[in-house]
Design an enzyme around this catalytic site. Structure first.
Site, mmCIF file in Angstrom:
data_model
loop_
_atom_site.group_PDB
_atom_site.id
_atom_site.type_symbol
_atom_site.label_atom_id
_atom_site.label_comp_id
_atom_site.label_asym_id
_atom_site.label_seq_id
_atom_site.Cartn_x
_atom_site.Cartn_y
_atom_site.Cartn_z
ATOM 1 N N GLY A 85 0.822 -1.207 0.000
ATOM 2 C CA GLY A 85 0.000 0.000 0.000
ATOM 3 C C GLY A 85 0.853 1.252 0.000
ATOM 4 C CB SER A 86 0.079 4.661 1.154
ATOM 5 O OG SER A 86 -1.076 4.772 0.353
ATOM 6 C CB VAL A 87 4.350 1.770 3.795
ATOM 7 C CG1 VAL A 87 3.479 2.101 4.990
ATOM 8 C CG2 VAL A 87 4.116 0.347 3.319
#
Length: 645
Positions: free
Chosen positions: A327-329
């Site tokens: 995801g966004s990490v």
């Protein structure tokens, strides 16, 4: 009638026969007493003298401050001489199983594995005192069976750190063959996973022996001579007991809260804490967890093992073997790729209306919130704008995105020496998809632009482990330097003398312009500041933090929640990655975990625990006499036989 002459002849013959018998008896007596007396005396002595194998206490596991994490205790074991069991041994084993309240097949299996052993066979370990009393009271009904003291592994903190320490179990036939000639017998216990397995040869020690006198039923009467067992080598781990507790408690609290909100969803998670200055793993938690005591010694260990299979499996070390879309990490990778290609500048503004190409809709629009509007790279990090990073993905393209993902450590092991080996996840590209769908029509094998957009925000085919994510943030914090993670700080003799200590090693170095790293770090700082997605979890924080929330969407359930962070910015010491399966949002499920761990780290930094005397002697003198060993890099499937542990 018989005349006198015949009678006298018969009497003479009888006398001669008697004389011959007496002569033979006398000759035999001479042989027994004079000629072979010593030999027969030795044989008689052998019939009442036996050799017994005594187990060695395994080496202890300490935390980084010398506090005991795993130890040993003395317990009772049920042991049998196969030659002393009666012909109806099945009756004895069934009766014994009834006393011990375990399946008789378990005793039969132990007896079969120990067949041919010159020493007594251990049938059952860690027997409770009531069973011991019952066995002693029925000694006459259980010939060949007796009780002996034996060191038993003890995990005083229960499930805490279970996936790091591992557990012991009966040696299996494959292990017995693989380690032939190394002193193992069929009823030994060996490390099955984790540190217990990887360092099996160091920890196990050398068994001792006793020469004992036995009675007619082969039960030991007295010890005539003894060769003491040699305890195993102890290990000092990099784990910080207090930080491990903080990580486990914060993770458990988050999972419990989610369980109450969504009782039908199976939640799980992990936490990784690394020292940025060395790669030392300060805490590593995975939940659900298990109690190594029950797997190692419990009478119900078979049923307990089965209960752990899940789902979700409590045996899976999610920090190292859990593979998830990040995801966004993952967005720092996309930002770095765009900056290095020169397709964007940090201050360039982009209007994020929340609607991307190919029908994509940003998370804030799905949540019925307003569009993010005009954003630059820093603002895009702060609000986690998928729309902005889709745009970067289009500008960068799948080929360069794959290149930078691999450059920053994804798709490859971090080099942690562990058993079982860590997983590597997937960095997708055109060839990956062609290979994945090679048995499907061509339309399935083509890489589509929409898949590049998924890749750019850590979705689609992109997967990683929490440890790999921690490595990415170590690279950012250290401006391109990532130390190889490690769990064992050194080896200590049974006398408390340092034998080896581990030297940190750079595992990955990425040479990028300093301004690229600083741009990404500035964006990550915005995440925990007012207006950032993790601000709520970091209100009132006393140390400068850089971090990123992540919400990895799934097709088969609620999203996974991520949060990755390091601190203090400017002079970084520690990185924390928290991941919660089906946590729905990184800001709500994972960021509070990281905050609790970071708070615990900085609170304890000013008041470290007292070191034991043996530790201070070695530590303050540079671990005198200890051999410095580089943090080892591992190939496929690290195991005791491959590493000589």
């Amino acid at each position: 009638m018989v005349d006198e002459t015949q009678l006298e002849r018969r009497i003479l013959i009888l006398r001669v026969l008697i004389a011959i018998v007496l002569f033979l008896l006398f000759a035999r007596l001479v042989d027994l007493q004079l000629v072979n007396g010593d030999e027969y005396a030795r044989r008689a002595e052998g019939n009442r003298i036996r050799l017994m194998r005594t187990g060695a206490p395994r080496g202890l596991l300490y935390d980084r401050f010398g506090r005991v994490l795993v130890s040993n205790r003395t317990s009772f074991a049920v042991v049998a001489w196969p030659e002393g069991l009666p012909r109806d041994s099945e009756r004895v084993l069934n009766e014994l199983a009834g006393i011990l309240k375990i399946p008789a097949d378990r005793l039969k299996e132990a007896l079969a594995k120990g067949a041919g052993s010159p020493v007594p066979i251990v049938l059952e370990r860690d027997v409770d005192p009531q069973a011991v009393i019952a066995i002693e009271e029925r000694r006459d009904e259980l010939p060949g069976v007796f009780i002996m003291d034996m060191p038993t592994r003890s995990y005083p903190y229960g499930s805490l750190g279970a996936h790091v320490f591992g557990y012991l179990g009966p040696i299996d036939l494959d292990e017995l063959k693989r380690w032939r000639g190394q002193g193992y017998v069929g009823t030994d216990q060996v490390g099955k996973t984790g540190i217990e397995r990887l360092y099996e040869r160091d920890l196990r020690g050398v068994p001792g022996g006793q020469q004992v006198e036995v009675d007619a039923s082969l039960k030991p009467v007295q010890v005539l001579g003894e060769l003491p067992a040699t305890p195993g080598t102890s290990l000092v781990l990099t784990i910080d007991l207090d930080l491990q507790k903080a990580a486990e408690e914060a993770l458990s609290k988050s999972i419990s809260r989610l369980d109450r909100r969504r009782p039908g969803v199976r939640h799980a998670g992990s936490v990784v804490v690394l020292d940025l200055r060395s790669g030392a793993i300060l805490a590593l938690a995975s939940q659900p967890a298990y109690d190594p005591n029950r797997l190692t010694n419990g009478p119900d260990r078979g049923a307990y093992f089965t209960s752990l299979l899940g789902p979700p499996s409590a045996l899976l070390n999610r920090a190292l073997s859990g593979i998830y879309p990040p995801g966004s990490v993952f967005k720092p990778v996309t930002a770095i790729a765009a900056l290095m290609k020169g397709v964007v500048k940090p201050e360039d503004r982009y209007y994020a209306d929340g609607y991307g190409p190919y029908g994509k809709v940003d998370w804030n629009i799905q949540a019925h919130k307003a569009p993010h509007g005009w954003v630059d790279m820093y603002r895009a990090f702060a609000v986690s704008s998928n729309d902005y990073f889709w745009h970067l993905g289009e500008l960068v393209g799948v080929d360069d995105l794959s290149y930078y993902a691999r450059l920053l450590g994804f798709g490859a092991p971090t080099g942690l020496d562990f058993y079982p080996e860590e997983k590597t996840g997937t960095v997708p590209d055109r060839e990956y998809k062609r290979s994945l769908f090679q048995d499907r029509p061509l339309a399935y094998q083509i890489w589509y632009p929409a898949e590049t957009l998924d890749f750019a925000i850590g979705q689609g085919f992109m997967t990683a482990t929490p440890l790999q994510v921690a490595q990415l943030y170590m690279l950012i914090a250290n401006r391109g330097v990532a130390f190889r993670p490690y769990l064992v700080a050194g080896k200590v003799s049974p006398q408390g003398e340092w034998l080896e200590h581990t030297e940190p090693v750079v595992g990955r170095q990425v040479d990028l312009p300093r301004e690229v790293w600083e741009t990404v770090e500035r964006g990550l700082q915005k995440v925990v500041q007012p207006g950032g997605t993790a601000y709520g979890a970091f209100i009132g924080v006393k140390y400068p933090v850089a971090g990123k929330t992540g919400t990895a969407e799934l097709s088969n359930g609620p999203s996974h929640g991520w949060f990755a962070a390091y601190a203090p910015v400017g002079d970084p010491e520690v990185v924390v990655v928290a991941m919660v399966e089906h946590g729905e949002g990184g800001a709500s499920a994972a960021a509070p975990i990281a905050r609790a761990v970071l708070d615990a780290y900085f609170a304890a930094r000013s008041r470290p625990p007292a070191l034991p005397a043996w530790w201070q002697t070695g530590l303050q003198d540079g671990r005198k006499g200890a051999r410095a060993v580089e943090n080892p890099s591992v190939g496929p499937q690290a195991s005791p036989d491959e590493h000589g542990r």
